[in-house]
Design a protein around this motif. Structure first.
Motif, PDB file in Angstrom:
ATOM      1  N   HIS A  35      49.014  44.307  39.596  1.00 23.12           N
ATOM      2  CA  HIS A  35      47.864  43.974  40.438  1.00 23.12           C
ATOM      3  C   HIS A  35      46.774  43.382  39.546  1.00 23.12           C
ATOM      4  O   HIS A  35      46.482  43.928  38.485  1.00 23.12           O
ATOM      5  CB  HIS A  35      47.311  45.216  41.139  1.00 23.12           C
ATOM      6  CG  HIS A  35      48.345  45.946  41.928  1.00 23.12           C
ATOM      7  ND1 HIS A  35      48.764  45.521  43.156  1.00 23.12           N
ATOM      8  CD2 HIS A  35      49.056  47.059  41.637  1.00 23.12           C
ATOM      9  CE1 HIS A  35      49.687  46.351  43.603  1.00 23.12           C
ATOM     10  NE2 HIS A  35      49.886  47.288  42.703  1.00 23.12           N
ATOM     11  N   ARG A  36      46.180  42.298  40.014  1.00 24.11           N
ATOM     12  CA  ARG A  36      45.131  41.645  39.241  1.00 24.11           C
ATOM     13  C   ARG A  36      43.789  42.321  39.486  1.00 24.11           C
ATOM     14  O   ARG A  36      43.432  42.602  40.628  1.00 24.11           O
ATOM     15  CB  ARG A  36      45.057  40.167  39.614  1.00 24.11           C
ATOM     16  CG  ARG A  36      44.193  39.368  38.678  1.00 24.11           C
ATOM     17  CD  ARG A  36      44.379  37.916  38.921  1.00 24.11           C
ATOM     18  NE  ARG A  36      43.453  37.532  39.983  1.00 24.11           N
ATOM     19  CZ  ARG A  36      43.308  36.327  40.454  1.00 24.11           C
ATOM     20  NH1 ARG A  36      44.068  35.365  40.019  1.00 24.11           N
ATOM     21  NH2 ARG A  36      42.440  36.070  41.386  1.00 24.11           N
ATOM     22  N   GLN A  55      42.216  43.484  47.974  1.00 27.83           N
ATOM     23  CA  GLN A  55      42.875  42.442  48.772  1.00 27.83           C
ATOM     24  C   GLN A  55      44.288  42.888  49.139  1.00 27.83           C
ATOM     25  O   GLN A  55      44.976  43.497  48.304  1.00 27.83           O
ATOM     26  CB  GLN A  55      42.976  41.146  47.956  1.00 27.83           C
ATOM     27  CG  GLN A  55      41.660  40.607  47.463  1.00 27.83           C
ATOM     28  CD  GLN A  55      40.842  39.987  48.570  1.00 27.83           C
ATOM     29  OE1 GLN A  55      41.358  39.570  49.597  1.00 27.83           O
ATOM     30  NE2 GLN A  55      39.538  39.948  48.365  1.00 27.83           N
ATOM     31  N   PRO A  56      44.737  42.563  50.347  1.00 22.83           N
ATOM     32  CA  PRO A  56      46.135  42.851  50.689  1.00 22.83           C
ATOM     33  C   PRO A  56      47.058  41.869  49.979  1.00 22.83           C
ATOM     34  O   PRO A  56      46.647  40.759  49.624  1.00 22.83           O
ATOM     35  CB  PRO A  56      46.180  42.654  52.202  1.00 22.83           C
ATOM     36  CG  PRO A  56      45.066  41.711  52.498  1.00 22.83           C
ATOM     37  CD  PRO A  56      44.005  41.966  51.464  1.00 22.83           C
ATOM     38  N   GLY A  57      48.294  42.286  49.789  1.00 21.08           N
ATOM     39  CA  GLY A  57      49.303  41.364  49.268  1.00 21.08           C
ATOM     40  C   GLY A  57      49.579  40.269  50.280  1.00 21.08           C
ATOM     41  O   GLY A  57      49.211  40.378  51.460  1.00 21.08           O
ATOM     42  N   SER A  58      50.230  39.211  49.855  1.00 20.28           N
ATOM     43  CA  SER A  58      50.454  38.063  50.740  1.00 20.28           C
ATOM     44  C   SER A  58      51.272  38.426  51.981  1.00 20.28           C
ATOM     45  O   SER A  58      50.963  37.975  53.083  1.00 20.28           O
ATOM     46  CB  SER A  58      51.089  36.901  49.985  1.00 20.28           C
ATOM     47  OG  SER A  58      52.269  37.315  49.337  1.00 20.28           O
ATOM     48  N   ARG A  61      49.020  40.337  54.308  1.00 18.38           N
ATOM     49  CA  ARG A  61      48.027  39.430  54.900  1.00 18.38           C
ATOM     50  C   ARG A  61      48.653  38.620  56.033  1.00 18.38           C
ATOM     51  O   ARG A  61      48.038  38.426  57.074  1.00 18.38           O
ATOM     52  CB  ARG A  61      47.438  38.502  53.842  1.00 18.38           C
ATOM     53  CG  ARG A  61      46.279  37.687  54.403  1.00 18.38           C
ATOM     54  CD  ARG A  61      45.624  36.813  53.380  1.00 18.38           C
ATOM     55  NE  ARG A  61      44.587  37.416  52.582  1.00 18.38           N
ATOM     56  CZ  ARG A  61      43.376  37.736  53.005  1.00 18.38           C
ATOM     57  NH1 ARG A  61      43.048  37.557  54.254  1.00 18.38           N
ATOM     58  NH2 ARG A  61      42.489  38.232  52.189  1.00 18.38           N
ATOM     59  N   ILE A  86      46.248  51.671  45.919  1.00 14.95           N
ATOM     60  CA  ILE A  86      46.713  50.319  45.601  1.00 14.95           C
ATOM     61  C   ILE A  86      48.160  50.362  45.127  1.00 14.95           C
ATOM     62  O   ILE A  86      48.986  49.552  45.559  1.00 14.95           O
ATOM     63  CB  ILE A  86      45.795  49.660  44.555  1.00 14.95           C
ATOM     64  CG1 ILE A  86      44.415  49.398  45.164  1.00 14.95           C
ATOM     65  CG2 ILE A  86      46.404  48.369  44.017  1.00 14.95           C
ATOM     66  CD1 ILE A  86      43.333  49.048  44.152  1.00 14.95           C
ATOM     67  N   ARG A  87      48.483  51.299  44.261  1.00 15.83           N
ATOM     68  CA  ARG A  87      49.863  51.419  43.765  1.00 15.83           C
ATOM     69  C   ARG A  87      50.852  51.730  44.887  1.00 15.83           C
ATOM     70  O   ARG A  87      52.020  51.368  44.813  1.00 15.83           O
ATOM     71  CB  ARG A  87      49.950  52.507  42.711  1.00 15.83           C
ATOM     72  CG  ARG A  87      49.389  52.108  41.369  1.00 15.83           C
ATOM     73  CD  ARG A  87      49.547  53.248  40.407  1.00 15.83           C
ATOM     74  NE  ARG A  87      49.170  52.892  39.065  1.00 15.83           N
ATOM     75  CZ  ARG A  87      49.016  53.769  38.101  1.00 15.83           C
ATOM     76  NH1 ARG A  87      49.214  55.070  38.333  1.00 15.83           N
ATOM     77  NH2 ARG A  87      48.673  53.379  36.904  1.00 15.83           N
ATOM     78  N   GLY A  89      50.633  50.510  47.836  1.00 13.85           N
ATOM     79  CA  GLY A  89      50.757  49.343  48.708  1.00 13.85           C
ATOM     80  C   GLY A  89      49.445  48.754  49.164  1.00 13.85           C
ATOM     81  O   GLY A  89      49.354  47.589  49.513  1.00 13.85           O
TER      82      GLY A  89
END
Length: 113
Positions: A35-36, A55-58, A61, A86-87, A89
């Protein structure tokens, strides 16, 4: 994850009890490279500093998930809860723990855009 680090967020003057550099370093160590974690200029919610946006993952999203804004992230326990969420999901994948719901804030209006 976007971490506000401008006028109020990350300010030793406003929050002298928080080691802001260590907080950012800890987030990076816990989340990258999967994760950035990126610092940003002011996110316009200074009354809620320190502000972080997940932010959600693509894929999430595409299913309708939206970023989740957190304010008053000043405590290591909250940071730890954010990292765990975050880890697992994050937005649109993992249910937001009740303890983190207390830190959710409304993002500023996107007026004039």
């Amino acid at each position: 994850m976007t971490v506000c680090r401008d006028c109020c967020c990350g300010s030793r003057t406003k929050h002298p009890e928080v080691d802001h550099d260590a907080q950012l370093d800890g987030l990076r160590a816990a989340l990258e490279p999967v994760h950035r974690v990126r610092p940003s200029l002011c996110l316009d919610v200074c009354s809620q500093s320190n502000v972080m946006v997940v932010q959600p993952g693509s894929a999430a999203r595409r299913r309708g998930a939206r970023p989740v804004w957190f304010g008053l992230v000043l405590d290591d326990a909250v940071v730890g809860d954010l990292v765990a969420w975050i880890r697992s999901g994050g937005p649109g994948v993992a249910e937001l723990p009740a303890v983190l719901e207390l830190s959710v804030i409304t993002p500023p209006a996107l007026s004039g855009r």
